[in-house]
Scaffold this motif. Sequence first.
Motif, PDB file in Angstrom:
ATOM      1  N   THR A   5       0.844  -1.180   0.000  1.00 24.05           N
ATOM      2  CA  THR A   5       0.000   0.000   0.000  1.00 24.05           C
ATOM      3  C   THR A   5       0.883   1.234   0.000  1.00 24.05           C
ATOM      4  N   ASP A   6       0.345   2.356  -0.414  1.00 25.08           N
ATOM      5  CA  ASP A   6       1.124   3.591  -0.414  1.00 25.08           C
ATOM      6  C   ASP A   6       1.255   4.200   0.971  1.00 25.08           C
ATOM      7  N   HIS A   7       0.259   3.973   1.825  1.00 20.04           N
ATOM      8  CA  HIS A   7       0.257   4.553   3.168  1.00 20.04           C
ATOM      9  C   HIS A   7      -0.102   3.460   4.172  1.00 20.04           C
ATOM     10  N   ALA A   8       0.684   3.342   5.218  1.00 19.65           N
ATOM     11  CA  ALA A   8       0.396   2.349   6.254  1.00 19.65           C
ATOM     12  C   ALA A   8       0.816   2.894   7.606  1.00 19.65           C
ATOM     13  N   ARG A   9       0.176   2.400   8.643  1.00 21.84           N
ATOM     14  CA  ARG A   9       0.584   2.672  10.023  1.00 21.84           C
ATOM     15  C   ARG A   9       0.877   1.342  10.673  1.00 21.84           C
ATOM     16  N   LEU A  10       2.080   1.245  11.235  1.00 19.31           N
ATOM     17  CA  LEU A  10       2.519  -0.007  11.838  1.00 19.31           C
ATOM     18  C   LEU A  10       2.717   0.180  13.333  1.00 19.31           C
ATOM     19  N   PRO A  11       1.937  -0.499  14.158  1.00 22.60           N
ATOM     20  CA  PRO A  11       2.189  -0.479  15.599  1.00 22.60           C
ATOM     21  C   PRO A  11       3.219  -1.558  15.930  1.00 22.60           C
ATOM     22  N   LEU A  12       4.245  -1.198  16.685  1.00 27.12           N
ATOM     23  CA  LEU A  12       5.279  -2.155  17.077  1.00 27.12           C
ATOM     24  C   LEU A  12       5.533  -2.052  18.573  1.00 27.12           C
ATOM     25  N   ARG A  13       5.658  -3.197  19.218  1.00 25.28           N
ATOM     26  CA  ARG A  13       6.031  -3.244  20.637  1.00 25.28           C
ATOM     27  C   ARG A  13       7.493  -3.649  20.741  1.00 25.28           C
ATOM     28  N   LEU A  14       8.080  -3.388  21.885  1.00 26.79           N
ATOM     29  CA  LEU A  14       9.462  -3.783  22.115  1.00 26.79           C
ATOM     30  C   LEU A  14       9.618  -5.268  21.814  1.00 26.79           C
ATOM     31  N   VAL A  62      15.520  -2.564   4.965  1.00 24.58           N
ATOM     32  CA  VAL A  62      15.406  -1.632   6.080  1.00 24.58           C
ATOM     33  C   VAL A  62      14.694  -2.357   7.217  1.00 24.58           C
ATOM     34  N   VAL A  63      15.215  -2.191   8.438  1.00 24.42           N
ATOM     35  CA  VAL A  63      14.578  -2.772   9.610  1.00 24.42           C
ATOM     36  C   VAL A  63      14.323  -1.652  10.610  1.00 24.42           C
ATOM     37  N   VAL A  64      13.111  -1.639  11.172  1.00 24.33           N
ATOM     38  CA  VAL A  64      12.727  -0.622  12.156  1.00 24.33           C
ATOM     39  C   VAL A  64      12.371  -1.326  13.459  1.00 24.33           C
ATOM     40  N   TYR A  65      12.967  -0.842  14.552  1.00 22.00           N
ATOM     41  CA  TYR A  65      12.731  -1.392  15.890  1.00 22.00           C
ATOM     42  C   TYR A  65      12.241  -0.281  16.813  1.00 22.00           C
ATOM     43  N   PRO A  66      11.341  -0.578  17.753  1.00 22.56           N
ATOM     44  CA  PRO A  66      11.039   0.377  18.817  1.00 22.56           C
ATOM     45  C   PRO A  66      12.188   0.363  19.829  1.00 22.56           C
ATOM     46  N   LEU A  67      12.455   1.510  20.446  1.00 25.09           N
ATOM     47  CA  LEU A  67      13.612   1.609  21.346  1.00 25.09           C
ATOM     48  C   LEU A  67      13.298   1.573  22.832  1.00 25.09           C
ATOM     49  N   ARG A  68      12.128   1.911  23.262  1.00 26.31           N
ATOM     50  CA  ARG A  68      11.862   2.017  24.702  1.00 26.31           C
ATOM     51  C   ARG A  68      10.851   1.000  25.188  1.00 26.31           C
ATOM     52  N   ALA A  69      11.194   0.333  26.270  1.00 27.64           N
ATOM     53  CA  ALA A  69      10.254  -0.596  26.899  1.00 27.64           C
ATOM     54  C   ALA A  69       9.069   0.182  27.460  1.00 27.64           C
ATOM     55  N   GLY A  70       7.900  -0.401  27.370  1.00 22.83           N
ATOM     56  CA  GLY A  70       6.714   0.221  27.928  1.00 22.83           C
ATOM     57  C   GLY A  70       6.141   1.324  27.056  1.00 22.83           C
ATOM     58  N   GLN A  71       6.760   1.590  25.925  1.00 22.33           N
ATOM     59  CA  GLN A  71       6.277   2.640  25.038  1.00 22.33           C
ATOM     60  C   GLN A  71       6.142   2.055  23.634  1.00 22.33           C
ATOM     61  N   ALA A  72       4.907   1.917  23.178  1.00 27.80           N
ATOM     62  CA  ALA A  72       4.670   1.369  21.843  1.00 27.80           C
ATOM     63  C   ALA A  72       5.134   2.370  20.793  1.00 27.80           C
ATOM     64  N   LEU A  73       5.541   1.838  19.663  1.00 26.85           N
ATOM     65  CA  LEU A  73       5.935   2.660  18.525  1.00 26.85           C
ATOM     66  C   LEU A  73       4.825   2.580  17.492  1.00 26.85           C
ATOM     67  N   GLU A  74       4.420   3.720  16.981  1.00 27.42           N
ATOM     68  CA  GLU A  74       3.514   3.751  15.841  1.00 27.42           C
ATOM     69  C   GLU A  74       4.247   4.447  14.717  1.00 27.42           C
ATOM     70  N   LEU A  75       4.447   3.720  13.629  1.00 30.49           N
ATOM     71  CA  LEU A  75       5.228   4.193  12.512  1.00 30.49           C
ATOM     72  C   LEU A  75       4.332   4.394  11.299  1.00 30.49           C
ATOM     73  N   ALA A  76       4.433   5.574  10.670  1.00 27.47           N
ATOM     74  CA  ALA A  76       3.739   5.818   9.414  1.00 27.47           C
ATOM     75  C   ALA A  76       4.712   5.522   8.282  1.00 27.47           C
TER      76      ALA A  76
END
Length: 82
Positions: A5-14, A62-76
């Motif tokens: 898709t052209d646009h996506a939102r990805l929620p990632l946990r630690l 490309v690999v994307v990781y969240p960096l902080r425990a207890g804080q979810a990452l939402e990536l556009a």
Amino acid sequence: MRIDTDHARLPLRLGEAAHLQDARDTRLTSLRGIAWVTIDGDRRDIVLEPGESFVVDSDARVVVYPLRAGQALELAVDTAIA
């Protein structure tokens, strides 16, 4: 999983990661949380705070990781940049 898709939102946990192929010219934006972006064969470490973006300038994986425990990452992920 493949997202095509052209646009996506990805929620990632630690402990989770997003792996992106063929991502050249894709804009990655941290909407919430802190993202660590790494590109195969590239020595840079790209860290995105909330609201910051990076446009992928490589054909490598490309690999994307969240960096902080207890804080979810939402990536556009936006491939429709011009």
